[in-house]
Design a protein around this motif. Structure first.
Motif, PDB file in Angstrom:
ATOM      1  N   VAL A  87      -8.387 -53.664  19.339  1.00  0.00           N
ATOM      2  CA  VAL A  87      -9.566 -54.184  18.653  1.00  0.00           C
ATOM      3  C   VAL A  87      -9.338 -55.660  18.346  1.00  0.00           C
ATOM      4  CG1 VAL A  87     -10.946 -54.042  16.536  1.00  0.00           C
ATOM      5  CG2 VAL A  87     -10.080 -51.950  17.607  1.00  0.00           C
ATOM      6  N   LEU A  88     -10.328 -56.482  18.665  1.00  0.00           N
ATOM      7  CA  LEU A  88     -10.320 -57.887  18.271  1.00  0.00           C
ATOM      8  C   LEU A  88     -11.344 -58.055  17.164  1.00  0.00           C
ATOM      9  CD1 LEU A  88     -10.272 -59.765  21.683  1.00  0.00           C
ATOM     10  CD2 LEU A  88      -8.396 -59.445  20.105  1.00  0.00           C
ATOM     11  N   PHE A  89     -11.034 -58.916  16.201  1.00  0.00           N
ATOM     12  CA  PHE A  89     -11.951 -59.069  15.080  1.00  0.00           C
ATOM     13  C   PHE A  89     -11.960 -60.492  14.554  1.00  0.00           C
ATOM     14  CE2 PHE A  89      -7.875 -57.531  13.396  1.00  0.00           C
ATOM     15  CZ  PHE A  89      -7.565 -58.532  12.482  1.00  0.00           C
ATOM     16  N   LEU A  90     -13.012 -60.774  13.786  1.00  0.00           N
ATOM     17  CA  LEU A  90     -13.091 -61.977  12.977  1.00  0.00           C
ATOM     18  C   LEU A  90     -12.683 -61.579  11.572  1.00  0.00           C
ATOM     19  CD1 LEU A  90     -16.602 -63.270  14.109  1.00  0.00           C
ATOM     20  CD2 LEU A  90     -14.364 -64.120  14.863  1.00  0.00           C
ATOM     21  N   ALA A  91     -11.860 -62.376  10.932  1.00  0.00           N
ATOM     22  CA  ALA A  91     -11.413 -62.081   9.571  1.00  0.00           C
ATOM     23  C   ALA A  91     -12.041 -63.081   8.611  1.00  0.00           C
ATOM     24  CB  ALA A  91      -9.896 -62.140   9.476  1.00  0.00           C
ATOM     25  N   PRO A  92     -12.694 -62.564   7.559  1.00  0.00           N
ATOM     26  CA  PRO A  92     -13.270 -63.484   6.581  1.00  0.00           C
ATOM     27  C   PRO A  92     -12.208 -63.982   5.610  1.00  0.00           C
ATOM     28  CG  PRO A  92     -13.710 -61.237   5.901  1.00  0.00           C
ATOM     29  CD  PRO A  92     -12.998 -61.169   7.236  1.00  0.00           C
ATOM     30  N   THR A  93     -12.456 -65.150   5.062  1.00  0.00           N
ATOM     31  CA  THR A  93     -11.642 -65.620   3.956  1.00  0.00           C
ATOM     32  C   THR A  93     -11.838 -64.627   2.817  1.00  0.00           C
ATOM     33  OG1 THR A  93     -11.986 -67.893   4.664  1.00  0.00           O
ATOM     34  CG2 THR A  93     -11.246 -67.553   2.384  1.00  0.00           C
ATOM     35  N   PRO A  94     -10.758 -64.047   2.282  1.00  0.00           N
ATOM     36  CA  PRO A  94     -10.892 -63.005   1.251  1.00  0.00           C
ATOM     37  C   PRO A  94     -11.213 -63.601  -0.124  1.00  0.00           C
ATOM     38  CG  PRO A  94      -8.584 -63.361   1.769  1.00  0.00           C
ATOM     39  CD  PRO A  94      -9.369 -64.253   2.679  1.00  0.00           C
ATOM     40  N   THR A  95     -12.496 -63.860  -0.352  1.00  0.00           N
ATOM     41  CA  THR A  95     -12.925 -64.463  -1.607  1.00  0.00           C
ATOM     42  C   THR A  95     -12.963 -63.427  -2.734  1.00  0.00           C
ATOM     43  OG1 THR A  95     -15.254 -64.037  -1.157  1.00  0.00           O
ATOM     44  CG2 THR A  95     -14.353 -66.154  -0.383  1.00  0.00           C
TER      45      THR A  95
END
Length: 182
Positions: A87-95
């Motif tokens: 699986v490839l993903f985009l990771a959000p900045t964990p705000t």
């Protein structure tokens, strides 16, 4: 019979279109078509369960959504899980707002008697937006290279929360955060 259910966070139309563009590039280049074939919406999964009563969750999720505000989100990294699924993903900045929203949802679900699995516990949850599933191992480097061409960060908002069952993916309902209509 569905394999499971998921509560998902959905994006504003502009951000959703940016993610769909990535999905379409991967499909055209024969990296991965599964997300498109599944007719999924770009999302971040915040909870999954093998079995649940969707009618019971309708009012729970609706009330939860009404108490939340849309969240700013920035996808600032790409990654892959160390599994055979490739699986490839985009990771959000964990705000703080994103993590707080997730933690509050877990609390609400626990109060409703739902078991939050270990991987979705607030101290273990890894927010991400999948962009390719089951990538052939020999194409992973190509896929990562293509992701770099999308010029991160991608910025937008989380506007909705909904419930789906899978497979096949079928949305039961979704509600705007803040209770306002889109």
């Amino acid at each position: 019979m569905p394999e499971g259910y998921a509560v998902e966070l959905y994006f504003d139309p502009a951000l959703e279109n940016q993610v769909l563009k990535i999905w379409n590039v991967f499909a055209r280049r024969q990296i991965s078509t599964q997300l498109i074939e599944n007719e999924e919406r770009p999302h971040i999964t915040v909870f999954t369960a093998p079995v649940l009563e969707s009618t019971k969750l309708y009012s729970v999720i609706k009330n939860f959504a009404a108490k939340q505000q849309p969240l700013s989100i920035t996808f600032s990294a790409v990654g892959s899980f160390p599994s055979e699924d490739n699986v490839l993903f985009l990771a959000p900045t964990p705000t703080i707002p994103l993590l707080t929203c997730h933690e509050q949802l877990c609390d609400v679900l626990r109060r409703e008697g739902l078991d939050v699995s270990e991987s979705y516990q607030p101290d273990a949850w890894f927010p991400h937006c999948s962009v390719a599933l089951n990538v052939v191992k020999t194409r992973m480097a190509d896929a990562f290279s293509m992701l770099r061409d999308f010029k991160l960060p991608l910025m937008g908002h989380v506007y909705d929360i909904g419930l789906v069952e899978f497979p096949p993916v079928r949305e039961h309902f979704s509600f705007p955060l803040g209770g306002e209509s889109k």
